[in-house]
Design an enzyme around this catalytic site. Structure first.
Site: not given
Length: 304
Positions: A37, A57, A161
């Protein structure tokens, strides 16, 4: 679109990280792409020393919005690394993903090595497969999430978030963890004027005035999340719906559950509860008796 560089893992060149002598490729093996993303890409991985399953990540340096200075480091690091390090140094929390290591890759950005439950699924996919969750299961998840956020706030971090995609469920134990602190920030008492979270989880004050405070923002997003769990979808899609702050329940729910959602989704930030008030709400306390019964009877089935 996926950055082609992200597909070149595992890495062969030297990678450096704080207090790390061995390069990344000497300590970890990188596997298949799990997701991607705006934040970068996430791969499955394995720690070579003991076979531990991890998530890797990759964050491209040019996509980092906020940087932070780490003690002992000459160069700044992405804020996400600093925040996860901060939470790790105080012992971490079962409901918050733990960063095991991090590395800087010359010319490619940063690699974060994160814990990964062997059988996990994000809450978005969990709900997509099963539909709206029974209140008892939603309560089991929600209590864990709120408790984890209390820990996060208590140690000077705001996530910013909170949504179903950023909660992972261990499908064997039904324990949950909050992931992806890429939109996070140091907690402060004054208003924030920047927001990198998900708009449909953002509160009216951000839509109208581009300003919000940490706790009311978090509690609003929790209201959206709880609605999502018990109704099977989020309550608001458009800005005008967010500004109205009037959720329309699409399923039959207990009065206590509806009341908690409405309280979290109060239009005025000052009318929303604190995290402590959320935890002590009658709906939250009502599930404790059922959990005690589970201990003496059959456990809650993960297939629910």
């Amino acid at each position: 679109m996926l950055d082609k560089r992200a597909m070149e893992l595992p890495l062969e060149e030297e990678v450096r990280g704080k207090n790390v002598k061995e390069p990344f490729c000497s300590q970890y093996r990188c596997g298949s792409l799990v997701g991607s993303g705006g934040f970068g890409s996430v791969f499955s991985g394995q720690r070579l020393s003991d076979g531990l399953q991890v998530a890797v990540k990759q964050i491209c340096g040019d996509r980092v919005q906020q940087w932070a200075r780490q003690p002992g480091e000459l160069s700044p690091v992405p804020m996400e690394i600093a925040l996860l390090q901060q939470l790790s140094e105080v012992g971490g929390h079962a409901g918050v993903v733990r960063m095991l290591d991090w590395f800087e890759v010359e010319g490619r950005g940063f690699l974060l090595v994160l814990e990964r439950p062997p059988q996990c699924q994000d809450l978005f996919d969990f709900i997509t497969e099963r539909g709206a969750l029974p209140e008892r299961l939603a309560l089991r998840f929600f209590r864990q999430i709120v408790a984890a956020l209390r820990f996060v706030h208590a140690h000077g971090v705001v996530h910013r978030d909170i949504k179903d995609e950023n909660i992972v469920v261990d499908t064997r134990t039904l324990e949950v963890k909050i992931i992806d602190f890429g939109s996070g920030a140091p907690l402060k008492d004054v208003a924030y004027s920047e927001f990198e979270g998900t708009r449909v989880y953002s509160p009216p004050e951000w839509i109208l005035a581009q300003s919000y405070e940490a706790v009311p923002l978090t509690v609003w997003s929790l209201g959206v999340l709880l609605f999502d769990m018990v109704c099977g979808d989020i309550p608001f899609e458009r800005d005008q719906e967010i500004i109205k702050a009037t959720p329309i329940f699409t399923r039959r729910l207990s009065k206590e559950c509806q009341a908690l959602i409405r309280w979290c989704l109060a239009y005025r930030p000052e009318d929303r509860p604190s995290l402590e008030e959320v935890l002590s709400h009658p709906w939250m306390e009502g599930g404790e008796e059922e959990e005690e019964e589970e201990e003496h009877g059959s456990p809650l089935s993960p297939s629910l």
